[in-house]
Design a protein around this motif. Structure first.
Motif, PDB file in Angstrom:
ATOM      1  N   THR A 182      11.697  43.912 123.834  1.00 52.81           N
ATOM      2  CA  THR A 182      11.605  44.880 122.741  1.00 52.81           C
ATOM      3  C   THR A 182      12.888  45.699 122.647  1.00 52.81           C
ATOM      4  OG1 THR A 182       9.211  44.999 123.012  1.00 52.81           O
ATOM      5  CG2 THR A 182      10.245  46.785 121.806  1.00 52.81           C
ATOM      6  N   ALA A 183      13.414  46.115 123.783  1.00 46.09           N
ATOM      7  CA  ALA A 183      14.674  46.863 123.787  1.00 46.09           C
ATOM      8  C   ALA A 183      15.817  46.018 123.233  1.00 46.09           C
ATOM      9  CB  ALA A 183      15.003  47.327 125.202  1.00 46.09           C
ATOM     10  N   ALA A 226      14.267  38.149 116.176  1.00 48.11           N
ATOM     11  CA  ALA A 226      13.401  38.921 117.067  1.00 48.11           C
ATOM     12  C   ALA A 226      12.766  37.987 118.099  1.00 48.11           C
ATOM     13  CB  ALA A 226      12.330  39.640 116.257  1.00 48.11           C
ATOM     14  N   GLU A 246       8.604  47.319 116.453  1.00 48.14           N
ATOM     15  CA  GLU A 246       9.161  47.259 117.807  1.00 48.14           C
ATOM     16  C   GLU A 246       8.894  48.553 118.579  1.00 48.14           C
ATOM     17  OE1 GLU A 246      10.314  44.521 119.200  1.00 48.14           O
ATOM     18  OE2 GLU A 246      10.149  43.413 117.331  1.00 48.14           O
ATOM     19  N   MET A 247       8.985  49.685 117.898  1.00 48.49           N
ATOM     20  CA  MET A 247       8.693  50.963 118.567  1.00 48.49           C
ATOM     21  C   MET A 247       7.224  51.036 118.978  1.00 48.49           C
ATOM     22  SD  MET A 247      11.453  52.577 119.027  1.00 48.49           S
ATOM     23  CE  MET A 247      10.817  54.148 119.546  1.00 48.49           C
ATOM     24  N   ASN A 271      15.487  43.615 121.034  1.00 45.72           N
ATOM     25  CA  ASN A 271      15.266  43.523 119.592  1.00 45.72           C
ATOM     26  C   ASN A 271      15.778  44.773 118.875  1.00 45.72           C
ATOM     27  OD1 ASN A 271      14.081  41.027 119.856  1.00 45.72           O
ATOM     28  ND2 ASN A 271      11.998  41.806 119.791  1.00 45.72           N
ATOM     29  N   ILE A 272      15.467  45.934 119.425  1.00 43.46           N
ATOM     30  CA  ILE A 272      15.905  47.186 118.801  1.00 43.46           C
ATOM     31  C   ILE A 272      17.425  47.306 118.845  1.00 43.46           C
ATOM     32  CG2 ILE A 272      15.840  49.707 119.008  1.00 43.46           C
ATOM     33  CD1 ILE A 272      12.898  49.393 119.914  1.00 43.46           C
ATOM     34  N   VAL A 297      11.983  47.638 113.064  1.00 41.71           N
ATOM     35  CA  VAL A 297      12.129  48.654 114.107  1.00 41.71           C
ATOM     36  C   VAL A 297      10.822  49.420 114.339  1.00 41.71           C
ATOM     37  CG1 VAL A 297      13.417  50.707 114.816  1.00 41.71           C
ATOM     38  CG2 VAL A 297      14.601  48.843 113.679  1.00 41.71           C
ATOM     39  N   ALA A 341      18.921  45.190 116.059  1.00 41.67           N
ATOM     40  CA  ALA A 341      18.311  45.337 114.732  1.00 41.67           C
ATOM     41  C   ALA A 341      19.339  45.503 113.616  1.00 41.67           C
ATOM     42  CB  ALA A 341      17.347  46.518 114.723  1.00 41.67           C
ATOM     43  N   VAL A 371      14.140  41.878 112.486  1.00 43.25           N
ATOM     44  CA  VAL A 371      13.555  42.875 113.378  1.00 43.25           C
ATOM     45  C   VAL A 371      13.045  44.052 112.559  1.00 43.25           C
ATOM     46  CG1 VAL A 371      14.034  44.468 115.274  1.00 43.25           C
ATOM     47  CG2 VAL A 371      15.104  42.219 115.258  1.00 43.25           C
TER      48      VAL A 371
END
Length: 138
Positions: free
Chosen positions: A24-25, A44, A105-106, A27-28, A102, A31, A100
């Motif tokens: 996830t990190a 992603a 993802e968050m 991906n962010i 965001v 982004a 992605v």
């Protein structure tokens, strides 16, 4: 189920959630990256978890550990933007951005963080129970 098996299950859960947090990190972090072609654009990534049900079924256990089966790329369409002045624009004037989201993802990061925390609390509770059991034997 023995208390020792709890450490196995919660430890595997913490490992799986750690992988989820890392992807996830990543991906962010990617982004806002830009590419000049579809093939080079970041996509992603998401981990695929697998419960070790075969082991549990054969041993008649009530608990199962989890393992990371692999990491797959999302098949959502990439974002295509017309920007002919951009240095990475292709011959038609388009740049490509990752698929992605965001916000998703968050939310995934919060969920993974809470899952990791719960597994850590389970391991801590099991440790406390084992310590109390040992004290009873004195």
């Amino acid at each position: 189920m023995s208390l020792f098996n709890i450490f196995n299950v919660s430890g595997s859960g913490m490992t799986a959630q750690s992988v989820r947090l890392n992807t996830t990190a990543s991906n962010i972090a990617n982004a806002d990256s830009v590419s000049s072609s579809v093939d080079k654009t970041y996509r992603a990534r998401h981990p695929v978890f697998e419960a070790e049900m075969a082991k549990a079924a054969s041993q008649q256990q009530a608990s199962t550990a989890v393992s990371v089966r692999g990491i797959v790329e999302s098949d959502k369409p990439l974002q295509k933007e017309y920007a002919p002045d951009h240095p990475l624009a292709d011959t038609d004037g388009y740049i490509y951005k990752p698929n992605v989201n965001v916000m998703e993802e968050m939310a995934d990061m919060i969920s993974a963080s809470r899952s990791y925390q719960m597994n850590a609390q389970v391991a801590d509770a099991a440790k406390s129970m084992l310590q109390q059991t040992l004290r009873m034997g004195k």
